[in-house]
Design a protein around this motif. Structure first.
Motif, mmCIF file in Angstrom:
data_model
loop_
_atom_site.group_PDB
_atom_site.id
_atom_site.type_symbol
_atom_site.label_atom_id
_atom_site.label_comp_id
_atom_site.label_asym_id
_atom_site.label_seq_id
_atom_site.Cartn_x
_atom_site.Cartn_y
_atom_site.Cartn_z
ATOM 1 N N GLN A 132 -48.429 33.710 -53.047
ATOM 2 C CA GLN A 132 -47.300 34.408 -52.115
ATOM 3 C C GLN A 132 -46.785 35.661 -52.694
ATOM 4 O O GLN A 132 -46.428 36.418 -51.814
ATOM 5 N N GLY A 138 -48.498 36.502 -48.731
ATOM 6 C CA GLY A 138 -47.411 36.682 -48.215
ATOM 7 C C GLY A 138 -47.150 36.651 -46.824
ATOM 8 O O GLY A 138 -46.256 35.993 -46.155
ATOM 9 N N ALA A 141 -47.803 33.345 -45.264
ATOM 10 C CA ALA A 141 -46.523 32.386 -45.278
ATOM 11 C C ALA A 141 -45.616 33.000 -44.071
ATOM 12 O O ALA A 141 -44.811 32.101 -43.526
ATOM 13 N N LEU A 142 -45.531 34.324 -44.177
ATOM 14 C CA LEU A 142 -44.635 34.812 -43.043
ATOM 15 C C LEU A 142 -44.859 34.384 -41.648
ATOM 16 O O LEU A 142 -44.312 34.062 -40.845
ATOM 17 N N GLU A 145 -44.301 30.861 -40.971
ATOM 18 C CA GLU A 145 -42.532 30.719 -40.561
ATOM 19 C C GLU A 145 -42.396 31.122 -39.374
ATOM 20 O O GLU A 145 -41.526 30.940 -38.532
ATOM 21 N N TYR A 304 -39.805 36.161 -52.641
ATOM 22 C CA TYR A 304 -39.292 36.256 -51.308
ATOM 23 C C TYR A 304 -39.877 35.622 -50.468
ATOM 24 O O TYR A 304 -39.210 35.253 -49.314
ATOM 25 N N LEU A 305 -41.314 35.544 -50.444
ATOM 26 C CA LEU A 305 -42.128 34.768 -49.157
ATOM 27 C C LEU A 305 -42.428 33.741 -49.781
ATOM 28 O O LEU A 305 -43.893 33.230 -49.215
ATOM 29 N N PRO A 307 -43.236 29.799 -49.241
ATOM 30 C CA PRO A 307 -43.048 28.902 -48.314
ATOM 31 C C PRO A 307 -41.994 28.328 -48.456
ATOM 32 O O PRO A 307 -41.690 27.529 -49.494
ATOM 33 N N SER A 309 -38.738 28.913 -48.343
ATOM 34 C CA SER A 309 -37.572 29.458 -49.307
ATOM 35 C C SER A 309 -36.610 29.873 -48.254
ATOM 36 O O SER A 309 -37.029 30.496 -47.078
ATOM 37 N N LEU A 312 -37.689 33.805 -47.234
ATOM 38 C CA LEU A 312 -38.845 33.761 -46.257
ATOM 39 C C LEU A 312 -38.038 33.543 -44.767
ATOM 40 O O LEU A 312 -38.544 33.903 -43.746
ATOM 41 N N ARG A 313 -37.036 32.411 -44.654
ATOM 42 C CA ARG A 313 -36.574 32.070 -43.432
ATOM 43 C C ARG A 313 -35.872 33.088 -42.877
ATOM 44 O O ARG A 313 -35.848 33.608 -41.871
ATOM 45 N N ALA A 316 -37.986 35.999 -41.651
ATOM 46 C CA ALA A 316 -38.543 35.692 -40.251
ATOM 47 C C ALA A 316 -37.582 35.806 -39.060
ATOM 48 O O ALA A 316 -38.242 36.462 -38.160
#
Length: 329
Positions: A132, A138, A141-142, A145, A304-305, A307, A309, A312-313, A316
């Protein structure tokens, strides 16, 4: 951008070693490298052609790395060449460059450009201490999300399109690499408009990448900034300005920093020394800077990225233009 504790002598040795290793890696990867393909301009009807050309270029570069015995570069390029991956741009020279697209650029309602900080290279694209923390990991994961939060089609551009500095180098304290990268990032915005004029674009900028984003916006006008819906900086040492009022265009800017991020202790100054600008100006999370704060959680500089977290939310949601749902720091 990562950190460690060093004495002055140890720091000088580490910087020198980093420079030598970077030059050596560049020489090795350039030896026998294939000729870059002729790429069409970025437009809706040319994306598949660009993806295919870069796929072939990565495969040729992988074979070239094998021929010269660069097993690490060969392994990393094999990962980039995995089925289903699409690259808008690629270069194997030196630390390399790679711009990966996740999703359909031509169909997306929202496009989020993820801009990395120091230590981004072709070899760290998918793993930088953890998945991540890397640009590729990252971005995935982004993208997941964004799709979880939105029913409308989205795309993510993992943009390693500039010569990112190494953490243990003198470049990481100056704006030189960011000035170069800022021009390229501004060009990317125009290319994304050519590929899909209906989509809105958001820049998400980590660490030194936030300096690049600041430089990009500093070059824009109201016309060239068309389609740029906002910027979020996280783990940022600064954007190269004292406040948002110095930027030539008015774009929503968000700023967040994890409670465990070491970059909070970085000096927020900007001075000119022998033609070089050292430091990156005001802390973006300070009230005087003028950005809107978002809650970046309790994690560290590379968290920061992750999954699931909170940061991350929130990132997004910013990318989706749903600022009212973002939790504030």
């Amino acid at each position: 951008m990562r950190t460690a504790r060093w004495g002055r002598g140890g720091l000088m040795v580490a910087v020198a070693a980093a420079v030598v290793l970077s030059v050596t890696a560049g020489a090795r990867s350039a030896a026998g490298a294939p000729v870059p393909p002729r790429l069409p301009a970025v437009q809706a009807g040319t994306l598949q052609e660009r993806y295919a050309a870069n796929r072939g270029y990565i495969a040729e570069s992988e074979r070239a790395a094998r021929r010269i015995g660069d097993r690490d570069r060969e392994r990393h390029l094999r990962q980039l060449n995995a089925p289903g991956r699409n690259f808008l741009s690629f270069s194997p020279h030196g630390d390399g460059q790679a711009v990966e697209v996740l999703g359909d650029l031509t169909d997306a309602h929202r496009v989020v450009v993820l801009v990395p900080g120091s230590d981004a290279t072709v070899d760290t694209f998918d793993f930088l201490g953890s998945h991540q923390a890397s640009l590729g990991g990252g971005a995935r994961a982004l993208y997941a999300e964004l799709n979880r939060l939105s029913h409308a089609p989205v795309a993510v551009v993992a943009w390693y399109g500039y010569r990112a500095p190494r953490t243990m180098s003198t470049d990481v304290a100056t704006t030189a690499r960011a000035e170069e990268g800022g021009g390229r990032l501004a060009t990317l915005l125009g290319e994304l408009r050519d590929a899909n004029s209906r989509a809105t674009v958001t820049f998400l900028c980590h660490s030194y990448g936030s300096v690049v984003c600041g430089e990009a916006v500093s070059r824009m006008t109201f016309r060239t900034a068309s389609g740029l819906d906002g910027i979020a900086v996280f783990g940022s040492p600064g954007m190269g300005v004292r406040s948002l009022s110095e930027l030539p265009v008015r774009i929503p800017v968000w700023a967040g920093r994890g409670a465990g991020d070491w970059i909070a202790h970085a000096p927020h100054v900007s001075v000119s020394v022998l033609g070089e600008t050292l430091g990156f100006g005001t802390d973006p999370v300070s009230a005087s800077f003028g950005a809107t704060s978002f809650d970046a959680g309790t994690g560290g500089h590379s968290g920061y990225l992750v999954p699931g977290s909170l940061p991350l939310r929130n990132l997004a949601l910013i990318g989706l233009g749903r600022g009212a749902e973002v939790s504030h720091g």
